[in-house]
Design an enzyme around this catalytic site. Structure first.
Site, mmCIF file in Angstrom:
data_model
loop_
_atom_site.group_PDB
_atom_site.id
_atom_site.type_symbol
_atom_site.label_atom_id
_atom_site.label_comp_id
_atom_site.label_asym_id
_atom_site.label_seq_id
_atom_site.Cartn_x
_atom_site.Cartn_y
_atom_site.Cartn_z
ATOM 1 N N ARG A 46 3.890 26.028 -6.400
ATOM 2 C CA ARG A 46 4.358 24.815 -7.094
ATOM 3 C C ARG A 46 5.719 24.393 -6.528
ATOM 4 O O ARG A 46 6.043 23.220 -6.458
ATOM 5 C CB ARG A 46 4.431 25.038 -8.612
ATOM 6 C CG ARG A 46 5.056 23.858 -9.355
ATOM 7 C CD ARG A 46 4.650 23.729 -10.835
ATOM 8 N NE ARG A 46 4.502 24.990 -11.519
ATOM 9 C CZ ARG A 46 5.516 25.757 -11.931
ATOM 10 N NH1 ARG A 46 6.769 25.406 -11.725
ATOM 11 N NH2 ARG A 46 5.266 26.898 -12.555
ATOM 12 N N TYR A 98 3.172 -3.394 -10.602
ATOM 13 C CA TYR A 98 1.888 -2.696 -10.767
ATOM 14 C C TYR A 98 1.637 -2.368 -12.250
ATOM 15 O O TYR A 98 2.526 -1.846 -12.937
ATOM 16 C CB TYR A 98 1.931 -1.414 -9.920
ATOM 17 C CG TYR A 98 0.740 -0.529 -10.075
ATOM 18 C CD1 TYR A 98 -0.500 -0.923 -9.582
ATOM 19 C CD2 TYR A 98 0.830 0.704 -10.706
ATOM 20 C CE1 TYR A 98 -1.613 -0.112 -9.725
ATOM 21 C CE2 TYR A 98 -0.273 1.524 -10.845
ATOM 22 C CZ TYR A 98 -1.491 1.109 -10.357
ATOM 23 O OH TYR A 98 -2.583 1.917 -10.494
ATOM 24 N N ASP A 170 9.061 0.253 -5.012
ATOM 25 C CA ASP A 170 7.663 0.637 -4.807
ATOM 26 C C ASP A 170 7.203 -0.094 -3.540
ATOM 27 O O ASP A 170 6.984 -1.300 -3.551
ATOM 28 C CB ASP A 170 6.839 0.221 -6.034
ATOM 29 C CG ASP A 170 5.361 0.586 -5.896
ATOM 30 O OD1 ASP A 170 4.892 0.781 -4.759
ATOM 31 O OD2 ASP A 170 4.676 0.644 -6.937
ATOM 32 N N LYS A 195 -2.877 4.717 -0.996
ATOM 33 C CA LYS A 195 -3.216 3.430 -0.382
ATOM 34 C C LYS A 195 -3.022 3.510 1.136
ATOM 35 O O LYS A 195 -3.754 4.219 1.793
ATOM 36 C CB LYS A 195 -2.380 2.325 -1.041
ATOM 37 C CG LYS A 195 -2.279 2.455 -2.583
ATOM 38 C CD LYS A 195 -3.591 2.237 -3.303
ATOM 39 C CE LYS A 195 -3.558 2.641 -4.781
ATOM 40 N NZ LYS A 195 -2.512 2.052 -5.593
HETATM 41 C C1 LIG Z 1 -1.898 2.311 -6.863
HETATM 42 C C2 LIG Z 1 -0.499 1.910 -7.073
HETATM 43 C C3 LIG Z 1 0.394 2.717 -7.804
HETATM 44 C C4 LIG Z 1 -0.046 3.985 -8.501
HETATM 45 O O1 LIG Z 1 -0.422 4.980 -7.614
HETATM 46 P P1 LIG Z 1 -1.569 6.073 -7.902
HETATM 47 O O2 LIG Z 1 -1.636 6.804 -6.618
HETATM 48 O O3 LIG Z 1 -2.802 5.343 -8.285
HETATM 49 O O4 LIG Z 1 -1.060 6.910 -9.041
HETATM 50 C C5 LIG Z 1 1.699 2.283 -7.915
HETATM 51 N N1 LIG Z 1 2.122 1.135 -7.358
HETATM 52 C C6 LIG Z 1 1.304 0.336 -6.650
HETATM 53 C C7 LIG Z 1 1.829 -0.931 -6.056
HETATM 54 C C8 LIG Z 1 -0.032 0.693 -6.481
HETATM 55 O O5 LIG Z 1 -0.849 -0.125 -5.801
#
Ligand SMILES: *Cc1c(COP(=O)(O)O)cnc(C)c1O
Length: 379
Positions: A46, A98, A170, A195
């Protein structure tokens, strides 16, 4: 070092025990110690794992930062950032971020005594009236999801610095290929590695990158104390994904541009949201802070009915109807009922996210095939 070389070599060293060129998947929970406390820097998985370490080194390098941390999802990475705060602290967040971030802030963290202000950040000056002595963090996204709004990361970071608040960006939609927020003055960059970094729709993961050693220490402490760490197999997949990020992003951008223009010239299509159009309100800032405009876009139909939008959503064949984005394959999505369903309807509509909006994650297939698919669906 140039970006393409960085993406391929970041974090990768031949494995010290065998010389394996690819970092092995260290599928272990613990490490044998010679004597209590006498070990090779690895005690319990961890806290430390060599596959995760290779990835975390890469996450630092690709965002031009000093440190990287990997989490079990993008949301877990966001969760860790908010855990830097204490009751009474305030956060200024973008009003069209998001949906899962909005849900985390409103449904989980508000009850612990944190205060969130949701602000239209098109104009960075809008932030100023929400700043007070409790402001600790500004949370922003650019381009935003799903309306592709652009905010000026440098202007926001300048305001934050004057007020001793952190900025976390983000950067999921842009990916480090298009934009590096740390270079623009942000303190932390967050990714849903699920992504573009992973890029193949086969892993859930998140990341943070930063320059300040004290921030890294606090966030590492949260990572190991709260335990939202990714497994070694998932770390391997993201590390592998990063190696082709520049090649994939080049094609995402090319295809995104072709499809944005094709949609705009289609008589059945209403508005097209893509930051590469010169009349997009954020175009000048996008041109300044991004290297290209990406493969994410949204549009409405001239016949602005939910029924017509639903018909398009269910009749594409190459564009699969699914949440998520950033994979090699093209996806189509209905934000109002899918990715953004957790945002209350009045809130959504106020921000321009109508019931008939359609979002595309343009993949890296042949652009002509993608256009043929959309042409058939739009009819
Ligand atoms: C998908 C997404 C998230 C969240 O990420 P996960 O991997 O699904 O937890 C946060 N911000 C944006 C812009 C996203 O597209």
């Amino acid at each position: 070092m140039k970006q393409a070389t960085k993406f391929i070599h970041a974090g990768s060293e031949p494995d010290p025990s065998t010389g394996a060129i690819m970092t092995p998947i260290y599928q272990t929970s613990t490490y044998v110690q010679e004597a209590p406390g006498k070990n090779k820097g690895y005690e319990y998985a961890r806290s430390q794992n060599p596959t995760r370490k290779a990835l975390e080194d890469a996450l630092a390098i690709i965002e031009n930062g000093k440190f990287g941390l990997a989490f079990s999802s993008g949301v877990a990475a966001t969760d860790a950032v908010i855990k830097l705060l204490k009751p009474g602290d305030e956060v200024i967040a973008a009003n069209d971020m998001y949906g899962g971030t909005y849900r985390l802030f409103t449904k989980i963290f508000e009850k612990f005594g944190l205060k969130f202000h949701y602000v239209d950040m098109h104009d960075a000056n809008n932030i100023k009236k929400y700043i007070n002595r409790n402001t600790r963090l500004i949370w922003t996204e650019s381009p935003t999801n799903p309306l592709m709004n652009i905010c000026d990361i440098k202007a926001i970071s300048d305001i934050a610095k004057e007020n001793k608040a952190w900025v976390c960006v983000d950067n999921t939609f842009a990916s480090p290929y298009l934009q590096n927020p740390l270079d623009l003055g942000a303190d932390i960059v967050m990714h849903s590695s699920t992504k573009y970094l992973g890029g193949h729709s086969d892993v859930i993961q998140g990341s943070l990158s930063m320059n300040e050693a004290s921030l890294r220490e606090q966030l590492y402490f949260i990572q190991k104390s709260c335990g939202a760490v990714p497994g070694p197999m998932d770390c391997f997949l993201v590390l592998r994904g990063i190696k082709t990020l520049h090649i994939r992003m080049q094609r995402h951008c090319e295809n995104g541009k072709i499809i944005a223009h094709w949609l705009r010239n289609n008589s059945k299509v209403g508005k097209v949201y893509w930051p590469g159009f010169e009349d997009h309100p954020g175009y000048a800032v996008a041109k300044k802070q991004m290297r290209d405009f990406g493969g994410m876009l949204s549009f409405t139909l001239k016949d602005d009915s939910v029924e017509k939008a639903m018909k398009v959503l269910s009749s594409t064949k190459l564009f699969s109807l699914a949440e998520s984005l950033g994979g090699v394959e093209s996806l189509i999505n209905h934000p109002a009922s899918m990715t953004h369903a957790s945002i209350p309807k009045e809130e959504r509509i106020k921000n321009g996210l109508t019931e008939s909006l359609i979002r595309l994650s343009v993949g890296i297939e042949d652009a002509n095939d993608l256009i043929e698919d959309l042409a058939r669906a739009i009819g």
